[in-house]
Write an enzyme that holds these catalytic residues in place. Structure first.
Site, PDB file in Angstrom:
ATOM      1  CE1 TYR A 146     -21.286  16.941 -24.493  1.00 26.99           C
ATOM      2  CE2 TYR A 146     -19.862  14.785 -24.565  1.00 26.99           C
ATOM      3  CZ  TYR A 146     -20.305  16.287 -24.764  1.00 26.99           C
ATOM      4  OH  TYR A 146     -19.331  16.826 -25.463  1.00 26.99           O
ATOM      5  CG  ASP A 147     -22.562   9.366 -24.384  1.00 29.57           C
ATOM      6  OD1 ASP A 147     -22.085  10.741 -23.986  1.00 29.57           O
ATOM      7  OD2 ASP A 147     -21.960   8.435 -24.103  1.00 29.57           O
ATOM      8  CD  GLU A 148     -28.008   7.777 -27.504  1.00 27.12           C
ATOM      9  OE1 GLU A 148     -27.805   8.149 -28.749  1.00 27.12           O
ATOM     10  OE2 GLU A 148     -27.667   6.488 -27.016  1.00 27.12           O
ATOM     11  CG  ASN A 175     -10.366  12.891 -22.855  1.00 25.92           C
ATOM     12  OD1 ASN A 175     -10.984  12.015 -23.848  1.00 25.92           O
ATOM     13  ND2 ASN A 175     -10.579  13.108 -21.553  1.00 25.92           N
ATOM     14  NE  ARG A 187     -14.169  17.620 -19.951  1.00 26.45           N
ATOM     15  CZ  ARG A 187     -14.406  18.622 -20.816  1.00 26.45           C
ATOM     16  NH1 ARG A 187     -14.002  19.919 -20.154  1.00 26.45           N
ATOM     17  NH2 ARG A 187     -15.304  18.520 -21.639  1.00 26.45           N
ATOM     18  CB  THR A 211      -6.389   4.603 -21.622  1.00 27.55           C
ATOM     19  OG1 THR A 211      -7.222   4.082 -22.541  1.00 27.55           O
ATOM     20  CG2 THR A 211      -5.485   3.468 -21.083  1.00 27.55           C
TER      21      THR A 211
HETATM   22  N1  UDP Z   1     -11.294  10.947 -13.307  1.00 27.59           N
HETATM   23  C1  UDP Z   1     -10.574  10.453 -12.286  1.00 27.59           C
HETATM   24  N2  UDP Z   1     -10.673  11.660 -11.018  1.00 27.59           N
HETATM   25  C2  UDP Z   1     -11.284  12.691 -11.135  1.00 27.59           C
HETATM   26  C3  UDP Z   1     -12.038  12.957 -12.290  1.00 27.59           C
HETATM   27  C4  UDP Z   1     -12.054  12.061 -13.418  1.00 27.59           C
HETATM   28  O1  UDP Z   1      -9.932   9.427 -11.905  1.00 27.59           O
HETATM   29  O2  UDP Z   1     -11.400  13.679 -10.318  1.00 27.59           O
HETATM   30  C5  UDP Z   1     -11.513   9.926 -13.964  1.00 27.59           C
HETATM   31  C6  UDP Z   1     -12.510   9.497 -14.846  1.00 27.59           C
HETATM   32  O3  UDP Z   1     -13.237   8.493 -14.243  1.00 27.59           O
HETATM   33  C7  UDP Z   1     -12.338   9.150 -16.458  1.00 27.59           C
HETATM   34  C8  UDP Z   1     -11.259   9.788 -16.816  1.00 27.59           C
HETATM   35  O4  UDP Z   1     -10.468  10.394 -15.321  1.00 27.59           O
HETATM   36  O5  UDP Z   1     -11.910   7.520 -16.346  1.00 27.59           O
HETATM   37  C9  UDP Z   1     -11.130  11.119 -17.429  1.00 27.59           C
HETATM   38  O6  UDP Z   1     -12.417  11.595 -16.801  1.00 27.59           O
HETATM   39  P1  UDP Z   1     -12.593  13.102 -17.570  1.00 27.59           P
HETATM   40  O7  UDP Z   1     -13.917  13.500 -16.508  1.00 27.59           O
HETATM   41  O8  UDP Z   1     -11.585  14.038 -17.381  1.00 27.59           O
HETATM   42  O9  UDP Z   1     -13.193  13.104 -18.969  1.00 27.59           O
HETATM   43  P2  UDP Z   1     -14.170  11.863 -19.625  1.00 27.59           P
HETATM   44  O10 UDP Z   1     -12.789  11.362 -20.618  1.00 27.59           O
HETATM   45  O11 UDP Z   1     -14.490  10.560 -18.760  1.00 27.59           O
HETATM   46  O12 UDP Z   1     -15.071  12.592 -20.293  1.00 27.59           O
END
Ligand code: UDP
Length: 312
Positions: A146-148, A175, A187, A211
């Site tokens: 995704y990032d690349e 986000n 997510r 965070t």
């Molecule tokens: N996360 C979590 N529990 C979940 C899904 C995600 O604790 O069921 C954490 C994930 O590891 C990340 C943060 O929540 O640190 C945000 O994750 P998300 O998938 O929403 O989006 P990201 O910002 O990582 O793309």
């Protein structure tokens, strides 16, 4: 009537953008191959005369008859579990898809806005992240696809601008949340709402001290609308700078939903999970006169009302 092509139209952000451009009096052409999108998000637009939908994968040649003023490229799997399940499609839509749409923009003389991401900053070593930070991305890690793809997308878009003179806009989206997020997109925010409503364990990954900064979808759409109509060709962060830990997000959602059975359970932190993320929005304030208006309290409440209707 100005005509805009929105790819990823049936997705979370794409569908909200379709609504906004319809409201502003545009002719909207929505395009989606529905691998992560959902027709329910745009069903209400089908009776309108100024809306048309094509079920098409933009990684293949894109043909649009007639004139076109704007292209908004929002097609892509966008949640970590989606791009882990569909790594090749993710790379193709960011690279081949972007190339096809840039070709279309060039042929039509259309202005192209691409949906880039805070993921271009990777697991950032500069905090909060300003647009001139180049990032800390592992190209071959699980998020690399995704990032690349998104970094390549920015590069080829800039190349079409400098080499072919195509008008471009680049939004780096942080986000975002709100109604129409997919319940099962993995997510944190939809997962926590679904788990809290069902009275299941709230799956906090790691110790929950990482965070994120959550922007309500209407604020994001406003920022994108302003960026498209601005004359700024360099990338602009759009996001809400109010930063919280994932544990705090879990607590707020548990409190809001009020289901006594919902309790936090801890799971392993995924590889390369960014530890911090917060947009520096100085540039957006300056060039777009934009900043988020919706507080997390208001936004989470509206989002809760939505999830109550869709979580089974
Ligand atoms: N996360 C979590 N529990 C979940 C899904 C995600 O604790 O069921 C954490 C994930 O590891 C990340 C943060 O929540 O640190 C945000 O994750 P998300 O998938 O929403 O989006 P990201 O910002 O990582 O793309």
């Amino acid at each position: 009537m100005k005509k805009v092509l929105i790819t990823g139209a049936a997705g979370f952000l794409g569908s909200h953008l379709c609504d906004r451009f319809i409201k502003e009096g545009y002719f909207v052409i929505g395009m989606d191959n529905l691998i992560t999108g959902d027709m329910k998000n745009i069903e209400h637009l089908f009776p309108l005369e100024n809306f048309k939908f094509y079920n098409h994968d933009v990684s293949n040649y894109v043909h649009i008859p007639g004139e076109l003023d704007y292209i908004l490229h929002f097609a892509s799997p966008a949640s970590p579990i989606d791009y882990l399940k569909m790594p090749i499609q993710t790379m193709k839509v960011g690279s081949l898809g972007t190339h096809n749409l840039l070709g279309l923009a060039k042929a039509k003389g259309a202005r192209m806005l691409i949906a880039s991401t805070s993921e271009v900053y990777g697991d950032p070593l500069v905090h909060p992240q300003p647009e001139d930070y180049w990032g800390n991305v592992n190209p071959i890690g699980p998020r690399g696809v995704y990032d690349e793809a998104k970094r390549f997308q920015e590069a080829i878009t800039m190349a079409y601008h400098t080499f072919h003179g195509v008008e471009i806009r680049i939004v780096r989206i942080f986000n975002t949340y709100g109604p129409r997020m997919r319940v099962d997109d993995g997510r944190a925010l939809p997962a926590f709402f679904a788990q809290a409503i069902r009275g299941e364990g709230i799956t906090v990954f790691g110790d929950g001290s990482q965070t994120r900064s959550f922007c309500y979808v209407d604020d994001l759409v406003e920022g994108i609308y302003r960026l498209l109509h601005s004359d700024h060709t360099m990338p602009v962060n759009i996001g809400n700078p109010v930063e919280i830990t994932i544990s705090q997000l879990a607590e707020e959602i548990i409190e809001l939903v009020g289901n006594p059975k919902a309790k936090v359970i801890y799971k392993d932190l995924p590889k390369d999970d960014p530890k911090v993320r917060q947009p520096n929005i100085t540039l957006a304030k300056k060039v777009l006169d934009w900043e988020p208006k919706v507080t997390r309290e208001e936004g989470l409440k509206i989002t809760h009302d939505y999830f109550k209707t869709v979580v089974k």
